[in-house]
Write a protein that holds these residues in place. Sequence first.
Motif, PDB file in Angstrom:
ATOM      1  N   VAL A  20       0.850  -1.193   0.000  1.00  0.00           N
ATOM      2  CA  VAL A  20       0.000   0.000   0.000  1.00  0.00           C
ATOM      3  C   VAL A  20       0.883   1.240   0.000  1.00  0.00           C
ATOM      4  N   GLY A  21       0.732   2.088  -1.019  1.00  0.00           N
ATOM      5  CA  GLY A  21       1.514   3.312  -1.102  1.00  0.00           C
ATOM      6  C   GLY A  21       1.003   4.392  -0.169  1.00  0.00           C
ATOM      7  N   GLU A  22       1.714   5.485  -0.112  1.00  0.00           N
ATOM      8  CA  GLU A  22       1.294   6.603   0.731  1.00  0.00           C
ATOM      9  C   GLU A  22      -0.079   7.129   0.337  1.00  0.00           C
ATOM     10  N   ASP A  23      -0.377   7.021  -0.963  1.00  0.00           N
ATOM     11  CA  ASP A  23      -1.683   7.465  -1.459  1.00  0.00           C
ATOM     12  C   ASP A  23      -2.750   6.393  -1.340  1.00  0.00           C
ATOM     13  N   GLY A  24      -2.365   5.225  -0.791  1.00  0.00           N
ATOM     14  CA  GLY A  24      -3.310   4.143  -0.622  1.00  0.00           C
ATOM     15  C   GLY A  24      -3.428   3.223  -1.816  1.00  0.00           C
ATOM     16  N   LEU A  25      -2.805   3.572  -2.929  1.00  0.00           N
ATOM     17  CA  LEU A  25      -2.859   2.723  -4.110  1.00  0.00           C
ATOM     18  C   LEU A  25      -1.933   1.521  -3.939  1.00  0.00           C
ATOM     19  N   LEU A  26      -2.174   0.494  -4.754  1.00  0.00           N
ATOM     20  CA  LEU A  26      -1.512  -0.791  -4.566  1.00  0.00           C
ATOM     21  C   LEU A  26      -0.484  -1.085  -5.639  1.00  0.00           C
ATOM     22  N   SER A  27       0.497  -1.884  -5.270  1.00  0.00           N
ATOM     23  CA  SER A  27       1.447  -2.455  -6.225  1.00  0.00           C
ATOM     24  C   SER A  27       1.699  -3.901  -5.827  1.00  0.00           C
ATOM     25  N   LEU A  28       1.675  -4.803  -6.819  1.00  0.00           N
ATOM     26  CA  LEU A  28       1.871  -6.228  -6.554  1.00  0.00           C
ATOM     27  C   LEU A  28       3.313  -6.485  -6.151  1.00  0.00           C
ATOM     28  N   ARG A  29       3.498  -7.234  -5.065  1.00  0.00           N
ATOM     29  CA  ARG A  29       4.828  -7.545  -4.574  1.00  0.00           C
ATOM     30  C   ARG A  29       5.149  -9.037  -4.600  1.00  0.00           C
ATOM     31  N   GLN A  30       4.131  -9.905  -4.543  1.00  0.00           N
ATOM     32  CA  GLN A  30       4.417 -11.329  -4.407  1.00  0.00           C
ATOM     33  C   GLN A  30       3.222 -12.177  -4.827  1.00  0.00           C
ATOM     34  N   GLN A  31       3.539 -13.332  -5.421  1.00  0.00           N
ATOM     35  CA  GLN A  31       2.579 -14.421  -5.596  1.00  0.00           C
ATOM     36  C   GLN A  31       3.227 -15.650  -4.974  1.00  0.00           C
ATOM     37  N   ILE A  32       2.581 -16.253  -3.968  1.00  0.00           N
ATOM     38  CA  ILE A  32       3.159 -17.419  -3.305  1.00  0.00           C
ATOM     39  C   ILE A  32       2.121 -18.545  -3.287  1.00  0.00           C
ATOM     40  N   SER A  33       2.558 -19.754  -3.610  1.00  0.00           N
ATOM     41  CA  SER A  33       1.662 -20.902  -3.696  1.00  0.00           C
ATOM     42  C   SER A  33       1.028 -21.198  -2.339  1.00  0.00           C
ATOM     43  N   THR A  34      -0.228 -21.640  -2.384  1.00  0.00           N
ATOM     44  CA  THR A  34      -0.890 -22.084  -1.150  1.00  0.00           C
ATOM     45  C   THR A  34      -0.633 -23.562  -0.887  1.00  0.00           C
ATOM     46  N   GLU A  35       0.169 -24.199  -1.732  1.00  0.00           N
ATOM     47  CA  GLU A  35       0.559 -25.604  -1.531  1.00  0.00           C
ATOM     48  C   GLU A  35      -0.658 -26.517  -1.446  1.00  0.00           C
ATOM     49  N   GLY A  36      -1.661 -26.199  -2.255  1.00  0.00           N
ATOM     50  CA  GLY A  36      -2.884 -26.995  -2.297  1.00  0.00           C
ATOM     51  C   GLY A  36      -3.828 -26.413  -3.316  1.00  0.00           C
ATOM     52  N   ASP A  37      -5.060 -26.903  -3.347  1.00  0.00           N
ATOM     53  CA  ASP A  37      -6.018 -26.488  -4.353  1.00  0.00           C
ATOM     54  C   ASP A  37      -7.239 -25.836  -3.724  1.00  0.00           C
ATOM     55  N   PHE A  38      -7.611 -24.687  -4.261  1.00  0.00           N
ATOM     56  CA  PHE A  38      -8.826 -23.943  -3.935  1.00  0.00           C
ATOM     57  C   PHE A  38      -8.773 -23.314  -2.543  1.00  0.00           C
ATOM     58  N   PRO A  39      -7.881 -22.340  -2.351  1.00  0.00           N
ATOM     59  CA  PRO A  39      -7.803 -21.638  -1.060  1.00  0.00           C
ATOM     60  C   PRO A  39      -8.892 -20.587  -0.924  1.00  0.00           C
ATOM     61  N   ARG A  40     -10.006 -20.969  -0.294  1.00  0.00           N
ATOM     62  CA  ARG A  40     -11.113 -20.022  -0.122  1.00  0.00           C
ATOM     63  C   ARG A  40     -10.765 -18.918   0.873  1.00  0.00           C
ATOM     64  N   ASP A  41      -9.972 -19.235   1.886  1.00  0.00           N
ATOM     65  CA  ASP A  41      -9.783 -18.249   2.939  1.00  0.00           C
ATOM     66  C   ASP A  41      -8.413 -18.402   3.584  1.00  0.00           C
ATOM     67  N   PHE A  42      -8.006 -17.332   4.271  1.00  0.00           N
ATOM     68  CA  PHE A  42      -6.775 -17.307   5.053  1.00  0.00           C
ATOM     69  C   PHE A  42      -6.918 -16.180   6.060  1.00  0.00           C
ATOM     70  N   ASP A  43      -6.003 -16.120   7.020  1.00  0.00           N
ATOM     71  CA  ASP A  43      -6.082 -15.047   8.005  1.00  0.00           C
ATOM     72  C   ASP A  43      -4.708 -14.767   8.581  1.00  0.00           C
ATOM     73  N   LEU A  44      -4.471 -13.511   8.948  1.00  0.00           N
ATOM     74  CA  LEU A  44      -3.273 -13.130   9.695  1.00  0.00           C
ATOM     75  C   LEU A  44      -3.518 -13.397  11.167  1.00  0.00           C
ATOM     76  N   ASP A  45      -2.500 -13.888  11.869  1.00  0.00           N
ATOM     77  CA  ASP A  45      -2.654 -14.099  13.304  1.00  0.00           C
ATOM     78  C   ASP A  45      -2.562 -12.751  14.020  1.00  0.00           C
ATOM     79  N   PRO A  46      -2.991 -12.671  15.278  1.00  0.00           N
ATOM     80  CA  PRO A  46      -2.977 -11.392  15.991  1.00  0.00           C
ATOM     81  C   PRO A  46      -1.594 -10.745  16.098  1.00  0.00           C
ATOM     82  N   SER A  47      -0.526 -11.542  16.115  1.00  0.00           N
ATOM     83  CA  SER A  47       0.820 -10.962  16.182  1.00  0.00           C
ATOM     84  C   SER A  47       1.255 -10.382  14.848  1.00  0.00           C
TER      85      SER A  47
END
Length: 347
Positions: free
Chosen positions: A273-300
């Motif tokens: 996220v830039g200072e203006d809030g606009l986006l730039s792609l930084r990474q594509q990483i495999s989910t090591e499986g098929d059909f990842p409907r969801d994910f979440d960041l942990d509280p830390s």
Amino acid sequence: MQEHFFVGTYTKKSSQGVYQMSLDLDTGRLSAPILVAHADSPTYLARSAANRLYTVDKDANAHTGGTSAFDLSTTPATLLNHVFSDGSSAAYEAVDEKRQLVYEGNYHMGTVKSLTIQPDGSLKVADIITHHGTVGPKPEQADGPHVHFTNLTPDHRLVVCDLGLDQVMIYNVSDAGKLTLVSTFDTTAGFGPRHIVFHPTKPLAYLAGELSSEISVLHYDAANGTFTHLQTLSTIPNDWTAHNGAAAIRISADGQFVYVSNRGFNTIAGFAVGEDGLLSLRQQISTEGDFPRDFDLDPSQRFIVAVNQNTDNATLYQRNATTGQLSLLQKDVAVPEGVCVLFDPIA
């Protein structure tokens, strides 16, 4: 130190409902899932501060569906009540602690429902809105409105994504749970809005388009409850021609990075996220499986957990808070038919 999280699932094969897992912050390892609530395809979940769990649920024999309330103070959790209506099960759940409401979005019925949380944690319907309108051009939109997301804006309005209508609606909510439409934002045709997140400090929102495999940046005017389009980017490479559907979208607590899961291309796309809030792609990483409907960041904010529905596995990543980059820590953790990942910030 252990952080706990819940996994909502389909129950078409071996899964029996909602599972709980743990993440060891010291070793960076996931525990095996433990069944905590029996439910029929509880694909999305929400937890209240009073230790209640609200899940998508259904009664296939009666052809009804909606939301179920569970008390998590027992193991397994104790069912408090079902709030079902004729038709298919819901698609999304969210808790409004301030008003003591639960919001339900029903994809197949095209409805938005508010439910009042009773003193014992059970639910009672407060209001139901049925969407109508002109559907988008994609085959997935041809059969009508499809409410896919219902949650709060930073100013405590309700934001609703309707994939079928290519629209994002803002509703005012009374203390009693009555819904009043404030505004409607039209995406590009065939975008298929699925989920949305808001920036923690800027008047911005980030919208995932399932059918177009895109992410849009929107300005949110809290004074009027309206959106304005600023930017749209693809969540997949231009040369990917097989099926893909953008699914979950998350934003880091500091507002510096946005992540989107791709079902088909089977990656998590990371955007800065830039200072203006606009986006730039930084990474594509495999989910090591098929059909990842969801994910979440942990509280830390140091880890991300993704679940792959079709391959029955979870994947754990370490997250660099400075660069936003994800690195694989653990894969092939058996999780049956995983759909939703919900970390438990209260545990």
